[in-house]
Design a protein around this motif. Sequence first.
Motif: not given
Length: 470
Positions: A189-210
């Motif tokens: 989390e940097i300046a309110g941006h949760k980069l890894f949360l957003v990536l994890a969300d996209y991966f899980a919706r597209n067949g990839i675990a994290s």
Amino acid sequence: MYKGFWVLLLGVLVGSMAMAQDNSGIAGKWYGTLKRYYGDKYRMVVQLEKDGAGGYKGRIELPDLADNETFELETVVYRKDTLLLRIDEVRFAYTGVWDPATQQFKGISTFGGDENPVDLGRKEITKAELYKRPQEPKPPYPYYTEEVRFNNIKDSVSLAGTFTRPAANGRYPVVVMISGSGPQNRDEEIAGHKLFLVLADYFARNGIASLRFDDRGVGKSTGDYYAATVNDFAHDVSTSMAYLKKRRDVDPLTVGLLGHSEGGIVAQIVAANNPGVAFVISMAGVGLTGRQLIDQQMAIKQSMAGKSDSFILADRQRMKPYWDLLASDSSMAVIKPKAEKIIRELYRSSDESVKKEMTEEDMVNNASLSPEAISILKYNPLTYLKQIKCPFMAINGTQDIQVDATTNLNAIERALTENGNLLVTIRKFDGLNHLFQRCKTCTANEYGELEQTIDPLVPEFIAHWILQLP
């Protein structure tokens, strides 16, 4: 990602001290927002009351700090429509002027040469109002998430994180996310941006675990972050991989690493001569040595500040003995006294403008001699890249002012391919910054001002690459 506690305190005190439009009605609570280097925002609550001698006294509260810090004001002067505040102990000054149109004090805090605008008004500010982050996913999620914990027995560290995968039972390829420099939580989390949360969300919706986890000493993880080096962080990542390969919902043959910024260094260390790493994704990672990188970063920063080429070259030569010492093979016991001597000499030869901003002792105390910083300065990517044989993707944004895209990507590609790795993907994303946001000014302090957490093309590109791996 923090420039220092005192910088935060000083800037904070600035905003909180703003007062009202007339000297008879400034008692009570005032609310403001402090913006910091990366665009991080912190709420400030200023409580003022009469001091019994015709003036005012007060305190400020910082509710977004872990300990909800409170600080007493030392000096409060209000004349006509101007508010002056001082905290001599931390060398802070603030000037605010009442704006009848907005019913706020509009002010500037000055500390260490940095100026920070701070407005104070009567309207309470909620945490939800600090940022707009439209890409941040909200529960309920259409996939499976689990709070997990695994132990780095070697270093006596217990790491806490979040495992995410598609909802359907099965064995999935998995990405271990590795954060950048500074103590980071699992979402990076940097300046309110949760980069890894957003990536994890996209991966899980597209067949990839994290798997993403709090750095040691951060959040729910144990250990001492400030005593650790990049090699210690590599031990933590290796521990996470061993944990994942025991899970029934993970394909043990497709456990890969994704490192952002300094996390790319850690990924290189873990993947070197390690057949257990299925792939590596380097986001804004480095190909230059740490010593080369510091020169490059300083030059980029100075160029953006309008400094001439001759100034940049002269400053590089001036700082060379210091950085060379820190990057040397000497022990810290040898480095520290020599480094202090160099810093004192640098201070004494500095312009008067520098000496007005800080004392000699301030410069000495602010010098970065942390194990993490030293380990990065000593780092040579070639040592590790030439040992990596698994599929490797390296991506950078062309507007990254922290890790130059062209020179670092070229160095990564050359090191990998010259040593026989033919499974290399290199990509520059035009117009994106260090966080892979589509930027405007593309300075570091814009990170928090941008609503976009990551350009959608980036997670799409990464996911497609992972899924097409043999």
